[in-house]
Design a protein around this motif. Structure first.
Motif, PDB file in Angstrom:
ATOM      1  N   TYR A  79     -75.530  21.873  60.580  1.00 40.59           N
ATOM      2  CA  TYR A  79     -76.071  23.311  59.693  1.00 40.59           C
ATOM      3  C   TYR A  79     -77.269  24.261  59.259  1.00 40.59           C
ATOM      4  O   TYR A  79     -76.465  25.885  58.896  1.00 40.59           O
ATOM      5  CB  TYR A  79     -76.503  22.861  58.754  1.00 40.59           C
ATOM      6  CG  TYR A  79     -76.870  23.139  57.313  1.00 40.59           C
ATOM      7  CD1 TYR A  79     -76.224  23.418  56.141  1.00 40.59           C
ATOM      8  CD2 TYR A  79     -78.088  23.550  56.522  1.00 40.59           C
ATOM      9  CE1 TYR A  79     -76.289  24.169  55.758  1.00 40.59           C
ATOM     10  CE2 TYR A  79     -78.447  23.711  55.336  1.00 40.59           C
ATOM     11  CZ  TYR A  79     -77.393  24.155  54.225  1.00 40.59           C
ATOM     12  OH  TYR A  79     -77.522  24.820  54.003  1.00 40.59           O
ATOM     13  N   ALA A 129     -75.110  26.871  61.504  1.00 41.00           N
ATOM     14  CA  ALA A 129     -73.589  26.935  60.676  1.00 41.00           C
ATOM     15  C   ALA A 129     -74.560  27.991  60.095  1.00 41.00           C
ATOM     16  O   ALA A 129     -73.497  29.473  59.913  1.00 41.00           O
ATOM     17  CB  ALA A 129     -73.184  25.745  60.456  1.00 41.00           C
ATOM     18  N   TYR A 130     -75.367  27.618  59.325  1.00 36.67           N
ATOM     19  CA  TYR A 130     -75.512  28.620  58.263  1.00 36.67           C
ATOM     20  C   TYR A 130     -76.410  29.948  59.429  1.00 36.67           C
ATOM     21  O   TYR A 130     -75.838  31.453  58.789  1.00 36.67           O
ATOM     22  CB  TYR A 130     -77.234  28.559  57.619  1.00 36.67           C
ATOM     23  CG  TYR A 130     -78.191  29.444  57.278  1.00 36.67           C
ATOM     24  CD1 TYR A 130     -77.636  29.512  55.593  1.00 36.67           C
ATOM     25  CD2 TYR A 130     -78.728  30.341  57.397  1.00 36.67           C
ATOM     26  CE1 TYR A 130     -77.978  29.963  54.821  1.00 36.67           C
ATOM     27  CE2 TYR A 130     -79.543  31.261  56.468  1.00 36.67           C
ATOM     28  CZ  TYR A 130     -78.567  31.392  55.175  1.00 36.67           C
ATOM     29  OH  TYR A 130     -79.134  32.116  54.239  1.00 36.67           O
ATOM     30  N   GLY A 142     -73.431  31.854  59.445  1.00 37.65           N
ATOM     31  CA  GLY A 142     -72.464  32.319  57.789  1.00 37.65           C
ATOM     32  C   GLY A 142     -72.984  33.691  57.468  1.00 37.65           C
ATOM     33  O   GLY A 142     -72.759  34.372  57.164  1.00 37.65           O
ATOM     34  N   LYS A 153     -72.140  36.590  58.885  1.00 41.71           N
ATOM     35  CA  LYS A 153     -70.663  37.028  58.306  1.00 41.71           C
ATOM     36  C   LYS A 153     -70.829  37.538  57.048  1.00 41.71           C
ATOM     37  O   LYS A 153     -70.377  38.664  56.272  1.00 41.71           O
ATOM     38  CB  LYS A 153     -69.960  35.622  58.420  1.00 41.71           C
ATOM     39  CG  LYS A 153     -68.391  36.232  57.946  1.00 41.71           C
ATOM     40  CD  LYS A 153     -67.647  34.727  58.001  1.00 41.71           C
ATOM     41  CE  LYS A 153     -67.141  33.682  56.742  1.00 41.71           C
ATOM     42  NZ  LYS A 153     -66.446  32.583  57.066  1.00 41.71           N
ATOM     43  N   LEU A 169     -78.579  30.044  48.661  1.00 41.31           N
ATOM     44  CA  LEU A 169     -78.024  29.022  49.071  1.00 41.31           C
ATOM     45  C   LEU A 169     -78.994  28.335  50.519  1.00 41.31           C
ATOM     46  O   LEU A 169     -80.408  26.786  50.494  1.00 41.31           O
ATOM     47  CB  LEU A 169     -77.416  28.668  50.214  1.00 41.31           C
ATOM     48  CG  LEU A 169     -76.511  27.855  50.841  1.00 41.31           C
ATOM     49  CD1 LEU A 169     -76.221  26.227  50.012  1.00 41.31           C
ATOM     50  CD2 LEU A 169     -75.529  27.957  51.549  1.00 41.31           C
ATOM     51  N   THR A 214     -70.438  23.158  52.924  1.00 43.59           N
ATOM     52  CA  THR A 214     -70.888  24.528  53.482  1.00 43.59           C
ATOM     53  C   THR A 214     -69.487  24.376  54.548  1.00 43.59           C
ATOM     54  O   THR A 214     -69.668  25.552  54.480  1.00 43.59           O
ATOM     55  CB  THR A 214     -72.141  24.980  53.875  1.00 43.59           C
ATOM     56  OG1 THR A 214     -72.728  23.596  54.436  1.00 43.59           O
ATOM     57  CG2 THR A 214     -73.380  24.164  52.657  1.00 43.59           C
ATOM     58  N   ARG A 215     -68.546  24.297  55.028  1.00 43.62           N
ATOM     59  CA  ARG A 215     -67.775  24.275  56.015  1.00 43.62           C
ATOM     60  C   ARG A 215     -67.152  25.303  55.417  1.00 43.62           C
ATOM     61  O   ARG A 215     -66.624  25.665  56.483  1.00 43.62           O
ATOM     62  CB  ARG A 215     -67.220  22.820  56.012  1.00 43.62           C
ATOM     63  CG  ARG A 215     -66.908  22.915  57.513  1.00 43.62           C
ATOM     64  CD  ARG A 215     -66.153  21.514  57.563  1.00 43.62           C
ATOM     65  NE  ARG A 215     -66.699  20.275  57.240  1.00 43.62           N
ATOM     66  CZ  ARG A 215     -67.292  19.137  58.351  1.00 43.62           C
ATOM     67  NH1 ARG A 215     -67.024  20.210  59.639  1.00 43.62           N
ATOM     68  NH2 ARG A 215     -67.699  18.500  58.237  1.00 43.62           N
ATOM     69  N   PRO A 216     -66.500  25.071  54.409  1.00 38.65           N
ATOM     70  CA  PRO A 216     -65.216  26.067  54.245  1.00 38.65           C
ATOM     71  C   PRO A 216     -65.625  27.531  54.343  1.00 38.65           C
ATOM     72  O   PRO A 216     -66.647  27.947  54.010  1.00 38.65           O
ATOM     73  CB  PRO A 216     -64.867  25.410  52.298  1.00 38.65           C
ATOM     74  CG  PRO A 216     -65.628  24.072  51.487  1.00 38.65           C
ATOM     75  CD  PRO A 216     -66.685  23.885  52.938  1.00 38.65           C
ATOM     76  N   ASP A 217     -64.325  28.729  54.340  1.00 36.97           N
ATOM     77  CA  ASP A 217     -64.927  29.950  54.603  1.00 36.97           C
ATOM     78  C   ASP A 217     -65.641  30.543  53.309  1.00 36.97           C
ATOM     79  O   ASP A 217     -65.019  29.760  51.983  1.00 36.97           O
ATOM     80  CB  ASP A 217     -63.659  30.660  54.774  1.00 36.97           C
ATOM     81  CG  ASP A 217     -63.636  31.916  55.137  1.00 36.97           C
ATOM     82  OD1 ASP A 217     -64.521  32.712  54.954  1.00 36.97           O
ATOM     83  OD2 ASP A 217     -62.955  32.868  54.682  1.00 36.97           O
ATOM     84  N   PHE A 218     -66.469  30.951  53.427  1.00 36.46           N
ATOM     85  CA  PHE A 218     -67.275  31.494  52.054  1.00 36.46           C
ATOM     86  C   PHE A 218     -66.826  32.646  51.088  1.00 36.46           C
ATOM     87  O   PHE A 218     -66.927  33.246  50.474  1.00 36.46           O
ATOM     88  CB  PHE A 218     -69.073  31.748  52.514  1.00 36.46           C
ATOM     89  CG  PHE A 218     -69.769  30.677  52.062  1.00 36.46           C
ATOM     90  CD1 PHE A 218     -69.129  29.450  52.482  1.00 36.46           C
ATOM     91  CD2 PHE A 218     -70.999  30.499  52.355  1.00 36.46           C
ATOM     92  CE1 PHE A 218     -70.168  27.815  51.484  1.00 36.46           C
ATOM     93  CE2 PHE A 218     -72.037  29.201  52.241  1.00 36.46           C
ATOM     94  CZ  PHE A 218     -71.434  28.438  52.262  1.00 36.46           C
TER      95      PHE A 218
HETATM   96  N1  PHE Z   1     -68.474  28.099  55.515  1.00 40.21           N
HETATM   97  C1  PHE Z   1     -69.651  29.800  55.420  1.00 40.21           C
HETATM   98  C2  PHE Z   1     -68.763  30.965  55.785  1.00 40.21           C
HETATM   99  O1  PHE Z   1     -68.018  30.503  56.238  1.00 40.21           O
HETATM  100  C3  PHE Z   1     -71.000  29.026  56.312  1.00 40.21           C
HETATM  101  C4  PHE Z   1     -72.070  28.533  55.901  1.00 40.21           C
HETATM  102  C5  PHE Z   1     -72.341  27.484  56.942  1.00 40.21           C
HETATM  103  C6  PHE Z   1     -73.286  29.294  55.275  1.00 40.21           C
HETATM  104  C7  PHE Z   1     -73.053  26.486  56.340  1.00 40.21           C
HETATM  105  C8  PHE Z   1     -74.298  28.057  55.117  1.00 40.21           C
HETATM  106  C9  PHE Z   1     -74.196  26.936  55.795  1.00 40.21           C
HETATM  107  O2  PHE Z   1     -69.952  31.884  55.055  1.00 40.21           O
END
Ligand code: PHE
Ligand code: FE
Length: 298
Positions: A154, A157-158, A161, A164, A179, A255-259
């Protein structure tokens, strides 16, 4: 001040100008030999206090991490020792830094499974409150959960993210920061044994470790991704609302989907105040708001 704390560990990177050192990562070497007796005593005092308080309050994954690292073996831990444990488990690496980093630098570290830890520790008269993160917060608060595989992923991935959101713009970045605040820093988790703490900002604070679970004043509300990303927070008081996850898997999956579309959607919504309870919330505790300071949400 001598110059022992100037960057010694310098990363190199292939660029158009050749192979050059990159100082922008903010990474220094942990000046372990420079810690004073008082520094070590501050660590020991804070550690002992939290170690006594947290069983039955912090989640078991956090407590297991504290034991596994041997954070209470006496004195300030050496990052190199902790990195051996991390290397054998989730592959994270601690890097020493002077303090808060620019957003994009911080995100880049996380995206590469490097966790920046402030190398300096607070003074004895700052045991209960400090306005910026120090070694105790960064290390004791954040690092134990990096041994949990799901939480470790996580955090990475954060970081990705974050890169991005940084490219999209300041509103997106604010949504993502919220978040982080309501999960990594101030998150609660519902377990079979009861509600527990996993947020680093809580476990590193004696007062908030008690308040977040025992006080009737704050709201405790079920986690929702957009709910959290659209809620302001407190930086100068205990939180007025805590968001509760069911598991780290739930957090990771949510939190997996595209934000990108979520950021776009949230632009047209007014943010919720930190103290607000919505009709759509799953309420574990509707706060009495006792002692709440009005206004001043970040
Ligand atoms: N899934 C988020 C995105 O597309 C990325 C993300 C994953 C953000 C986990 C926070 C925690 O931007
Ligand atoms: Fe923190």
């Amino acid at each position: 001040m001598d110059n022992t704390n100037t960057p010694r560990r310098v990363e190199h990177q292939q660029t158009d100008r050749g192979y050059v050192p990159v100082y922008a990562t903010g990474v220094v070497e942990q000046p372990w030999d420079n810690y004073t007796r008082t520094d070590h005593e501050v660590w020991d005092t804070l550690f002992k206090r939290q170690r006594e308080l947290l069983p039955g309050r912090a989640c078991k994954e956090f407590l297991a991490g504290v034991e596994r690292f041997g954070l209470g073996d006496g004195g300030i831990p050496k990052f190199a020792d902790l990195n051996k444990v991390l290397g054998e488990t989730t592959g994270w690496e601690l890097v020493a830094v002077e303090g808060l980093l620019p957003d994009e630098v911080f995100f880049d570290h996380l995206a590469n499974r490097r966790f920046p830890v402030s190398w300096w520790i607070r003074k004895p008269d700052q045991l209960d409150y400090l306005s910026e993160p120090d070694l105790f917060h960064d290390l004791f608060g954040h690092v134990p959960l990096l041994l949990n595989p799901v939480f470790a992923d996580y955090m990475q991935a954060y970081g990705r993210g974050g890169m991005k959101a940084f490219a999209i713009g300041p509103e997106a970045l604010m949504n993502l920061t919220r978040l982080y605040w309501y999960t990594v820093e101030f998150g609660l988790i519902n377990t079979d044994e009861g509600m527990r703490i996993y947020g680093a900002g809580i476990v590193s604070s004696k007062g908030e470790s008690i308040y977040c679970l025992d006080s009737a004043a704050p709201n405790r509300i079920g986690f929702g991704l957009e709910r959290v990303m659209n809620t302001r927070y407190r930086i100068d008081t205990f939180q007025q609302t805590y968001f509760v996850i069911n598991s780290f898997e739930q957090l990771f999956d949510a939190t997996r989907p595209d934000f990108t579309p979520i950021y776009a959607e949230l632009k047209s919504h007014e943010a919720h105040a930190a103290a607000e309870v919505l009709a759509s919330d799953r309420v574990f505790n509707r706060g009495t708001r006792e002692g709440f300071v009005q206004g001043g949400d970040a």
